[in-house]
Design a protein around this motif. Structure first.
Motif, PDB file in Angstrom:
ATOM      1  N   ASP A 122       0.797  -1.228   0.000  1.00  0.00           N
ATOM      2  CA  ASP A 122       0.000   0.000   0.000  1.00  0.00           C
ATOM      3  C   ASP A 122       0.816   1.258   0.000  1.00  0.00           C
TER       4      ASP A 122
ATOM      5  N   THR B  83      -1.590   2.013  11.409  1.00  0.00           N
ATOM      6  CA  THR B  83      -0.501   2.997  11.418  1.00  0.00           C
ATOM      7  C   THR B  83      -0.873   4.224  12.242  1.00  0.00           C
TER       8      THR B  83
ATOM      9  N   GLN C  57       6.450   2.208   8.014  1.00  0.00           N
ATOM     10  CA  GLN C  57       5.843   1.349   6.996  1.00  0.00           C
ATOM     11  C   GLN C  57       6.525   1.579   5.642  1.00  0.00           C
TER      12      GLN C  57
ATOM     13  N   ASP D  50       6.232  -1.471  12.006  1.00  0.00           N
ATOM     14  CA  ASP D  50       5.079  -1.245  11.132  1.00  0.00           C
ATOM     15  C   ASP D  50       5.259  -2.012   9.827  1.00  0.00           C
ATOM     16  N   GLU D  51       4.552  -3.099   9.701  1.00  0.00           N
ATOM     17  CA  GLU D  51       4.607  -3.961   8.519  1.00  0.00           C
ATOM     18  C   GLU D  51       6.041  -4.224   8.061  1.00  0.00           C
TER      19      GLU D  51
HETATM   20 MG   LIG Z   1      -0.424   1.174   7.691  1.00  0.00          MG
END
Ligand SMILES: [Mg+2]
Ligand SMILES: Nc1ncnc2c1ncn2[C@@H]1O[C@H](COP(=O)(O)OP(=O)(O)O)[C@@H](O)[C@H]1O
Lengths: 332, 289
Positions: A332, B43, B118, B209-210
């Motif tokens: 994303d 997030t 992220q 985060d990811e």
């Molecule tokens: Mg996020």
């Protein structure tokens, strides 16, 4: 050119630094007073460039009102000297403190501004200082004519009307400046400036107090410009609000950018181009503004990182991805 | 007592309710997974824990002290005595104000919460070592005078910073790239470098985060092993993930978000069996098709 620069950089730094100092000491001896004054002016602007470089080069902040702090330093020295009879050399600490204090007070509220916005506010501040001086603040700044009759430094019973002594005084401060600036660059604080310049969000997340670090850049840079202002007042003995002219700030900014943002040799190159050459070739001086615009445009197109850039800024400007690696798409 | 406690956390962006009255806690020494479909608000929660955003409502406590709360309005500020006196250099008064005010991100890092991003936020044109040297910045204090005069304390500090940085590079298996520029590292290594840099702040809570986004299968497995090792070294981990499969293997407990609200919390097995979770993720898969 490129090869020469790379080869120069490989020489033992201490050796060429000492060589340069020796050259700087000997250089004015065979010259006449006019050329000695030109050298003095060159050194002065190198110091101004180095002080502005802390803000623009290291911390990556815009400052187009730097001349205001130069003027504040000069006026502090002049006022203390004229009204309180403080010997000029003793006014130097006060000049630093006053300029640094204003640097703090002015930038504290505007630090959160980014890039171009910060730039506009600093321009405005430079103009405000000039206008306040023109309007004869408290009736002591002498209005548009400025202040005159400032004492020259008095030291060792020398004849300080001779430019050569001012040149050596300037040289001592220049060497100190370069020493300090280099130490700062390679320190915890210097790294913090780099982190902020590179990525402010990440710097903050790593525990860098970005506000404090940026303020320190402004305070140190402004304070040092104040010192240079006082040295200027001590030789010229006449100062005027024109010291804080916008054009003056632009020249300082160009010195930093032309030579190579963030690089100390770059400041030397920039000062040669902006101050020394126009001074030596008088016809060029009249054309300086035009030459300045021309040089800047050419530079931005051909060599945006400056003539003698620091390794890092070069990377930032040119992009370091020489070996481009495939970056997987993110979801994303 | 839990290490991090989140109460009634809410965040609105204009009319959009990104986080909707979320409660959960992270216990000392666990790996907690925070999962949810894209746009669920993961997030955003993360940014409130690390001080980047302040919550619209709710509070976050870390080691028993409040680190996040809604900002004071001017009216509240004016009627708070400790705000009026916070500029005085008097310790008890400042402590009082510390309990009311909002902590900026760097102070939260100082208290022991480190993060990754992220989308990678490295110092691209600095070397790998210089990147990790940013970590110990908040554990050291040399200032202007230290920089200029190099007193013994400053020299010891510089050695400490380099030592720490090298230690964490070793730990994340990046020592071979010490003097490379960060932007020249392969993507998977950049992710690991971000974790190394976060670890170098010596956190008690590490928030990722990811971290597996964009990694291949093999790199993903290596990362999972590393996260376990980090936990075993005594650091609590909050792992945000979009992909459910990654978290199932390593998390002791999982919190599931959907449209900003907490829809489930429990062990991986409990969560997987929860019908609401299944619908949330099924719905997403349908959208993706
Ligand atoms: Mg996020
Ligand atoms: N700074 C912002 N301003 C406005 N909307 C935002 C902002 N940050 C996130 N959002 C919105 O909040 C919602 C949650 O986003 P986010 O927390 O990034 O989701 P996740 O990380 O779970 O994918 C999304 O709808 C997103 O568009």
């Amino acid at each position: 050119m490129e090869n020469l620069l790379t080869r120069l950089r490989q020489v033992n730094p201490l050796r060429w630094q000492l060589g340069l100092i020796a050259l700087a000491v000997l250089l004015p001896l065979p010259l006449g007073n006019y050329y000695r004054s030109v050298l003095w002016r060159t050194g002065l602007y190198i110091m101004l460039g180095l002080s502005l470089n802390i803000i623009v080069g290291y911390a990556g902040l815009f400052q187009l009102g730097h001349a205001a702090f130069y003027a504040l330093g000069a006026y502090t020295a002049a006022l203390l000297n004229l009204y309180l009879d403080v010997p000029l050399l003793l006014t130097l600490p006060a000049s630093i403190i006053v300029a640094a204090l204003f640097g703090y007070l002015i930038t504290r509220p505007i630090l959160h501004l980014q890039g171009d916005y910060l730039c506009i506010v600093t321009i405005a501040f430079g103009e405000v200082v000039r206008l306040v001086l023109v309007n004869n603040l408290f009736g002591i700044t002498g209005g548009a004519n400025g202040l005159s009759g400032i004492d020259r430094p008095a030291l060792f019973g020398l004849d300080w009307r001779q430019p050569i002594y001012h040149y050596y005084l300037m040289l001592i401060f220049l060497v100190i400046t370069i020493f300090i600036v280099q130490r700062l660059e390679h320190s915890r604080l210097g790294r913090a400036w780099m982190y902020v310049r590179e990525d402010e969000v990440a710097a903050e997340a790593m525990g860098v107090d970005t506000t404090r670090v940026k303020l320190l850049a402004f305070v140190l840079g402004s304070g040092w410009a104040g010192l240079v202002g006082a040295l200027y007042a001590g030789k010229i003995t006449v100062i005027s609000p024109d010291m804080s002219k916008f054009m003056e700030s632009v020249i300082m900014f160009c010195i930093v950018v032309l030579g190579g943002t963030g690089s100390i040799p770059g400041i030397f190159v920039g000062t040669l181009g902006m101050i020394t050459l126009p001074e030596l070739f008088r016809p060029l001086k009249a054309w300086r503004d035009a030459w300045l615009g021309f040089a800047m445009v050419t530079m931005m197109i051909l060599r945006p990182e400056g003539l003698w850039p620091s390794r890092r800024v070069r990377l930032e400007m040119r992009g370091a991805k020489e070996v481009s690696l495939p970056t997987p798409a993110m979801d994303d | 007592m839990a290490l991090l406690e989140i109460y009634d956390l809410t965040k609105k962006f204009g009319g959009l309710l990104a986080v909707d009255h979320v409660d959960f806690a992270i216990n000392q020494g666990e790996i907690l997974g925070l999962i949810g479909p894209n746009g669920a608000g993961k997030t955003t929660i993360f940014n409130m824990i690390t001080g980047v955003y302040s919550p619209t409502a709710g509070e976050i406590y870390f080691q028993g002290e409040r680190i996040a709360r809604p900002p004071l309005t001017w009216r509240e500020r004016l009627s708070t005595p400790s705000w009026w006196m916070s500029w005085l250099p008097i310790a008890p008064l400042q402590e009082k104000w510390d309990r009311v005010r909002i902590l900026p991100p760097h102070e939260i890092t100082e208290r022991g919460i480190a993060r990754t991003f992220q989308t990678i936020h490295l110092f691209n044109n600095l070397t790998v070592l210089e990147n990790v040297m940013a970590g110990p910045h908040c554990r050291t204090q040399a200032g202007v005078l230290g920089a200029i005069f190099h007193p013994p304390a400053q020299q010891a500090e510089e050695a400490y910073i380099v030592g720490e940085a090298e230690h964490y590079l070793e730990f994340m298996q990046l020592s071979a790239y010490r003097d490379e520029l960060a932007c020249n590292l392969p993507y998977g290594h950049q992710r690991r470098l971000e974790i190394a840099r976060a670890l170098a702040t010596r956190p008690s809570l590490l928030v990722l985060d990811e971290p597996a986004a964009g990694l291949n299968e093999q790199e993903g497995l290596e990362l999972v092993a590393l996260i376990r090792e980090i936990r075993d070294s005594g650091i609590t981990v909050l792992l945000i993930e979009h992909d459910m499969k990654v978290v199932m293997g390593i998390c002791e407990r999982i919190v599931v978000l959907d449209y900003g609200a907490r829809i489930a919390v429990g062990t991986p097995d409990e969560v997987q069996a929860n019908p609401r979770v299944v619908t949330a993720y099924l719905g997403e898969e349908e959208e993706e098709v």
